[in-house]
Design a protein around this motif. Structure first.
Motif, PDB file in Angstrom:
ATOM      1  N   PRO A 130       0.817  -1.226   0.000  1.00  5.61           N
ATOM      2  CA  PRO A 130       0.000   0.000   0.000  1.00  5.61           C
ATOM      3  C   PRO A 130       0.845   1.268   0.000  1.00  5.61           C
ATOM      4  O   PRO A 130       0.419   2.299  -0.520  1.00  5.61           O
ATOM      5  CB  PRO A 130      -0.824  -0.125   1.289  1.00  5.61           C
ATOM      6  CG  PRO A 130      -0.045  -1.071   2.148  1.00  5.61           C
ATOM      7  CD  PRO A 130       0.627  -2.014   1.220  1.00  5.61           C
ATOM      8  N   THR A 166      -0.251   3.947  -2.766  1.00  7.05           N
ATOM      9  CA  THR A 166      -0.895   3.362  -3.944  1.00  7.05           C
ATOM     10  C   THR A 166      -2.242   4.006  -4.224  1.00  7.05           C
ATOM     11  O   THR A 166      -2.604   4.235  -5.391  1.00  7.05           O
ATOM     12  CB  THR A 166      -1.079   1.845  -3.745  1.00  7.05           C
ATOM     13  OG1 THR A 166       0.170   1.250  -3.398  1.00  7.05           O
ATOM     14  CG2 THR A 166      -1.605   1.194  -5.019  1.00  7.05           C
ATOM     15  N   GLU A 167      -3.021   4.332  -3.205  1.00 12.29           N
ATOM     16  CA  GLU A 167      -4.367   4.856  -3.397  1.00 12.29           C
ATOM     17  C   GLU A 167      -4.355   6.239  -4.051  1.00 12.29           C
ATOM     18  O   GLU A 167      -5.316   6.615  -4.722  1.00 12.29           O
ATOM     19  CB  GLU A 167      -5.100   4.915  -2.055  1.00 12.29           C
ATOM     20  CG  GLU A 167      -5.332   3.536  -1.431  1.00 12.29           C
ATOM     21  CD  GLU A 167      -6.038   3.635  -0.095  1.00 12.29           C
ATOM     22  OE1 GLU A 167      -6.259   4.785   0.381  1.00 12.29           O
ATOM     23  OE2 GLU A 167      -6.374   2.583   0.482  1.00 12.29           O
ATOM     24  N   ARG A 168      -3.280   6.988  -3.854  1.00 19.38           N
ATOM     25  CA  ARG A 168      -3.228   8.355  -4.381  1.00 19.38           C
ATOM     26  C   ARG A 168      -2.698   8.425  -5.809  1.00 19.38           C
ATOM     27  O   ARG A 168      -2.750   9.477  -6.436  1.00 19.38           O
ATOM     28  CB  ARG A 168      -2.340   9.221  -3.483  1.00 19.38           C
ATOM     29  CG  ARG A 168      -2.891   9.442  -2.096  1.00 19.38           C
ATOM     30  CD  ARG A 168      -1.862  10.173  -1.240  1.00 19.38           C
ATOM     31  NE  ARG A 168      -1.347  11.354  -1.924  1.00 19.38           N
ATOM     32  CZ  ARG A 168      -0.141  11.862  -1.727  1.00 19.38           C
ATOM     33  NH1 ARG A 168       0.681  11.277  -0.882  1.00 19.38           N
ATOM     34  NH2 ARG A 168       0.249  12.937  -2.368  1.00 19.38           N
TER      35      ARG A 168
END
Length: 514
Positions: A227, A262-264
């Protein structure tokens, strides 16, 4: 050199339409020259167009920008301009007589070259026919082809069937052969599109990965899958080269273009790509497509134009166009599996092409942010690095240093291009990409570690340098080093030597000062 209207500092000028004006920076192709020493050239040069108010006209349209940056694709414009200015101070009869001699000599050389090529082709055809007849006779007699006979069918630079890594290892029988050998070994000057074959163990068109390569790829995927990517661990893995499959995402992370989270990443990509094409709509005027059919050229023009207007301290400098190419080629590999050299980028979907263009722009900008003093007026960053290179070489190999001094070879005469283009004119593109894997992983790789790579690169040709006994021979060698057959192995050895030099000298700069 400047008029009264130009005496104001550039950041205080009126920039109503374009944030910054594009300025000429002398020295991108030639070493910087002192305005006081070359005042006669500047006076007779083309002066900037003046508006009715007496102020210099700013490059507010792409057509004006294109006229300034045409040297990115037309080789030799700067040479012609300087020669034309210098010719005004020469006797016209002497100039014409010299020009006629040059044309006559060139014609003779061309005719001789064509004759040599024809003779070589005829000889090759005759040998091939004789070999085919021999094979047919053996086949008719029921003989099997031995490995030695079948190997003779393979092209080899040596007549005795020995394999060599490059032309530099082939024996040379005479000065004439040496001249031809050197000419065949010259690296091609990159042009757009600069798509020299980049097949190696990390690209397509090669045998299946070895167990070690598969293991390294798994390690990269494990680091990238988390992540929050551990950038320090990613740098350690990348120092020895990045597998082709994960090179695009790794370069984006190591350059600072993408966040470790990772989410951004997806939202960051969308925002940055939209921002880039917002610049295109705002500053880049639409043009007649009939005159610009080369898709590579269109993309590079837009990238260079937007970078120039966003960096008024330097504007466009010849050589920056080279730095776009590795990013562009690497990011194209996200969408294709075949080789880039024969690939038509216009066949890509428009969305993919836009993504490649925007990503190349932002990553190139990140790179140049660390070495921008290389491209400001008089290019002080390059001059400092060339001086540091001279001092470093004088300590690590005094024999080479004294040899070049003996024949009056200045480091600025050959190393300026090494710093300006980050060795891209000296190495094949496949080697540049491998080199940049390490530059991305190394702290201050492009701005600091590159100095030690240049020192190791120069000393690598120690024997060839010491064999040259005149200024002209040394300059021809240093500007056309035979690296066209280099691969990952040669680059890895070069980087290892550069790291050794850095370990010995980086934290103790007085070690290489006399």
């Amino acid at each position: 050199m400047s008029t009264d209207g130009n005496k104001k500092q550039f950041w205080k000028r009126n920039t109503a339409k374009v944030p910054g004006s594009i300025q000429h920076v002398y020295g991108a192709q030639h070493p910087p020259f002192d305005p006081l020493l070359h005042a006669n050239l500047i006076k007779v040069g083309n002066k900037p167009q003046m508006t009715p108010g007496g102020k210099p006209k700013k490059a507010t349209t792409f057509q004006e920008f294109e006229s300034i940056t045409s040297d990115a694709w037309d080789v030799g414009d700067d040479d012609d301009e300087l020669l034309a200015m210098a010719a005004q101070n020469l006797n016209i009869e002497v100039v014409m007589e010299t020009a006629n001699k040059v044309i006559e000599n060139h014609s003779k050389q061309q005719e001789k070259q064509r004759q040599d090529d024809a003779d070589a082709s005829e000889l090759e055809d005759r040998e091939e026919e004789e070999h085919e007849e021999e094979v047919e006779e053996q086949w008719e007699e029921g003989e099997e082809l031995t490995p030695e006979v079948s190997f003779a069918c393979e092209p080899s630079p040596l007549s005795d069937g020995r394999l060599v890594k490059s032309l530099s290892e082939a024996p040379i029988g005479s000065p004439k052969d040496a001249s031809l050998h050197r000419q065949q070994s010259l690296p091609h000057r990159p042009t757009i599109p600069m798509v020299a074959r980049i097949a190696d163990q990390n690209t397509s068109g090669t045998p299946a990965m070895t167990e070690r390569e598969a293991s390294r790829l798994d390690k990269f995927k494990q680091v990238l899958a988390g992540p929050n990517t551990d950038l320090e661990e990613l740098r350690k893995l990348s120092w020895s080269g990045i597998p082709r499959q994960v090179r695009p995402i790794t370069w984006k992370l190591l350059s600072g273009y993408l966040p470790a989270n990772t989410e951004r990443r997806e939202s960051t990509l969308q925002r940055k790509r939209q921002e880039y094409f917002g610049f295109i709509e705002q500053y880049y005027d639409s043009r007649n497509e009939e005159h610009h059919q080369d898709t590579y050229r269109q993309i590079f023009e837009r990238i260079l134009f937007i970078w120039a207007i966003r960096h008024p301290a330097s504007g466009y400098v010849q050589g920056i166009n080279d730095l776009v190419t590795p990013f562009f080629v690497v990011y194209v590999f996200e969408y294709i599996k075949e080789e880039v050299e024969n690939f038509d980028v216009s066949s890509l979907q428009e969305a993919a092409l836009r993504n490649i263009e925007a990503d190349s722009f932002w990553c190139m900008s990140k790179l140049l942010d660390g070495i921008q003093d290389n491209y400001t007026f008089a290019q002080p960053g390059i001059q400092r690095k060339v001086k540091a290179l001279e001092e470093l070489v004088s300590r690590i190999d005094e024999t080479v240093h004294v040899h070049m001094q003996q024949y009056e070879v200045e480091y600025l005469q050959f190393a300026f291009r090494w710093m300006n283009n980050l060795l891209m004119r000296e190495l094949p593109l496949r080697c540049t990409i491998r080199l940049w894997d390490t530059y991305q992983a190394e702290p201050e790789g492009f701005s600091h570690f590159h100095l030690y790579v240049c020192a190791a690169f120069l000393v690598r040709w120690r024997k060839e340098i010491l064999d040259e006994r005149d200024f002209q021979g040394l300059m021809i060698l240093l500007q056309n080093l035979p690296t066209m057959h280099w691969g990952n192995e040669e680059v890895s050895v070069l980087l290892a030597e550069a790291y050794r030099l850095k370990f010995a000298f980086a934290d103790a700069p007085n070690h290489y000062k006399r």
